[in-house]
Design an enzyme around this catalytic site. Structure first.
Site, mmCIF file in Angstrom:
data_model
loop_
_atom_site.group_PDB
_atom_site.id
_atom_site.type_symbol
_atom_site.label_atom_id
_atom_site.label_comp_id
_atom_site.label_asym_id
_atom_site.label_seq_id
_atom_site.Cartn_x
_atom_site.Cartn_y
_atom_site.Cartn_z
ATOM 1 N N GLY A 155 0.821 -1.212 0.000
ATOM 2 C CA GLY A 155 0.000 0.000 0.000
ATOM 3 C C GLY A 155 0.848 1.252 0.000
ATOM 4 O O GLY A 155 2.079 1.192 -0.105
ATOM 5 N N ASP A 179 -7.126 -0.713 5.260
ATOM 6 C CA ASP A 179 -8.153 0.133 4.647
ATOM 7 C C ASP A 179 -9.072 0.726 5.705
ATOM 8 O O ASP A 179 -9.590 1.817 5.538
ATOM 9 C CB ASP A 179 -8.942 -0.691 3.620
ATOM 10 C CG ASP A 179 -8.028 -1.146 2.502
ATOM 11 O OD1 ASP A 179 -7.416 -0.284 1.857
ATOM 12 O OD2 ASP A 179 -7.866 -2.362 2.306
ATOM 13 N N GLU A 193 -0.680 -10.822 2.751
ATOM 14 C CA GLU A 193 -0.627 -9.981 3.956
ATOM 15 C C GLU A 193 -1.077 -10.766 5.180
ATOM 16 O O GLU A 193 -0.490 -10.644 6.259
ATOM 17 C CB GLU A 193 -1.529 -8.752 3.769
ATOM 18 C CG GLU A 193 -0.963 -7.765 2.765
ATOM 19 C CD GLU A 193 -1.914 -6.627 2.437
ATOM 20 O OE1 GLU A 193 -1.443 -5.593 1.971
ATOM 21 O OE2 GLU A 193 -3.126 -6.773 2.639
HETATM 22 O O1 LIG Z 1 -4.464 -4.044 2.341
HETATM 23 C C1 LIG Z 1 -3.754 -3.409 1.609
HETATM 24 C C2 LIG Z 1 -3.382 -3.866 0.248
HETATM 25 O O2 LIG Z 1 -4.001 -5.072 -0.056
HETATM 26 C C3 LIG Z 1 -3.183 -2.123 2.054
HETATM 27 O O3 LIG Z 1 -2.452 -2.317 3.204
HETATM 28 C C4 LIG Z 1 -4.335 -1.198 2.302
HETATM 29 O O4 LIG Z 1 -5.052 -1.043 1.085
HETATM 30 C C5 LIG Z 1 -3.876 0.169 2.812
HETATM 31 O O5 LIG Z 1 -3.248 0.885 1.823
HETATM 32 P P1 LIG Z 1 -2.788 2.391 1.996
HETATM 33 O O6 LIG Z 1 -1.600 2.390 2.913
HETATM 34 O O7 LIG Z 1 -2.479 2.814 0.599
HETATM 35 O O8 LIG Z 1 -3.938 3.171 2.585
#
Ligand SMILES: O=C(CO)[C@H](O)[C@H](O)COP(=O)(O)O
Length: 265
Positions: A46, A104, A123
């Protein structure tokens, strides 16, 4: 809520308020959790995670030369390699000292929605493999209930052969009538994960999202589902960078979540 001082002072640059909040969360979490004795470190995915890597690199070559970094996907693998850190794999290192990742959304009990970047299978493997799993995010992700600000829904990784059947079950049986197959932005067709699977985004009502473990178990039982982007009872702490330069920390203490505010020093 206890109020502490000493959030990492960060020079104001041309970064937007949100980017500064991400960086603040990442730097603070690295300073608290990536300690000299930690040798195997999981790196999530991310837009917040590059700040994690930046802060780890700043700890210096001497500390990092004996460490191994395990990526959660293509993006974090590139980050590790480009930062001249040692790359490893979870098959070589099935136990990880600390994994740091974005989210998210995070609820009051530190349950998370993850998978906005379609990386949630790997993850979750690295979160489970870690002795300590830490989440870093900007203030928009700090919510009472999952699905409050992050509205696309719960990311569900599914094998391509089964996607239509899983979509139907999510819509008609599990209560997500607006579940959709995630489509790619700069390619015709669906998003394809690092594991060659598809992703369905399944939004659920507040009533269902109040109990994320129950809906997680039900989705996971659908044949063809590989992993669900609900991380329940996995994070030990979450760091949220705030617009005013403070950091909200939520952490588990004897299975209860306590909240602290770290003020800028
Ligand atoms: O779960 C994820 C990817 O699969 C990311 O960790 C999540 O989307 C957070 O992203 P960001 O740091 O861009 O807000």
């Amino acid at each position: 809520m206890p109020v502490l001082t000493g959030a990492v002072p960060i020079a104001t640059t041309t970064l937007s308020a949100i980017e500064q909040s991400k960086r603040l969360a990442a730097y603070t979490a690295v300073d608290k959790h990536i300690l000299p004795e930690h040798k195997v470190i999981g790196i999530g995915s991310g837009s917040t995670v590059p700040y994690v890597v930046e802060r780890i690199v700043a700890q210096g070559r001497e500390l990092n030369k004996d460490r191994v970094f395990i990526p959660t996907g293509f993006q974090s693998k590139e980050l590790i390699v480009m930062s001249n850190l040692n790359l490893g794999d979870v098959d070589q290192f099935p136990t990880i000292d600390v994994t740091i990742d974005g989210a998210d959304e995070v609820d009051l009990d530190l349950n998370c929605i993850k998978g906005g970047g379609a990386c949630h299978l790997r993850e979750k493997v690295l979160a489970e493999a870690a002795n300590t799993f830490i989440v870093v995010a900007d203030y928009r992700k700090n919510a009472e209930y999952l699905g409050t600000n992050f509205t696309p829904g719960v990311p569900v990784e599914v094998v391509p052969f089964a996607y239509a059947q899983v979509l139907r079950k999510l819509r008609d049986v599990l209560g997500s009538p607006n579940a959709t197959l995630r489509m790619a932005k700069a390619k015709a067709g669906p998003v394809v994960t690092d594991n060659s699977n598809f992703v369905i985004d399944a939004p659920f009502s507040r009533e269902i999202m109040k109990d994320p473990s129950t809906i997680l178990a039900k989705i996971k039982m659908l044949t063809g589902v590989v992993e669900v982007g609900l991380f329940c009872d996995m994070a030990q702490a979450a760091y949220f960078g705030n617009e005013d330069g403070s950091v909200t920390v939520k952490r588990k203490v004897e299975s209860k979540v306590v909240e602290e505010l770290i003020l800028p020093s």
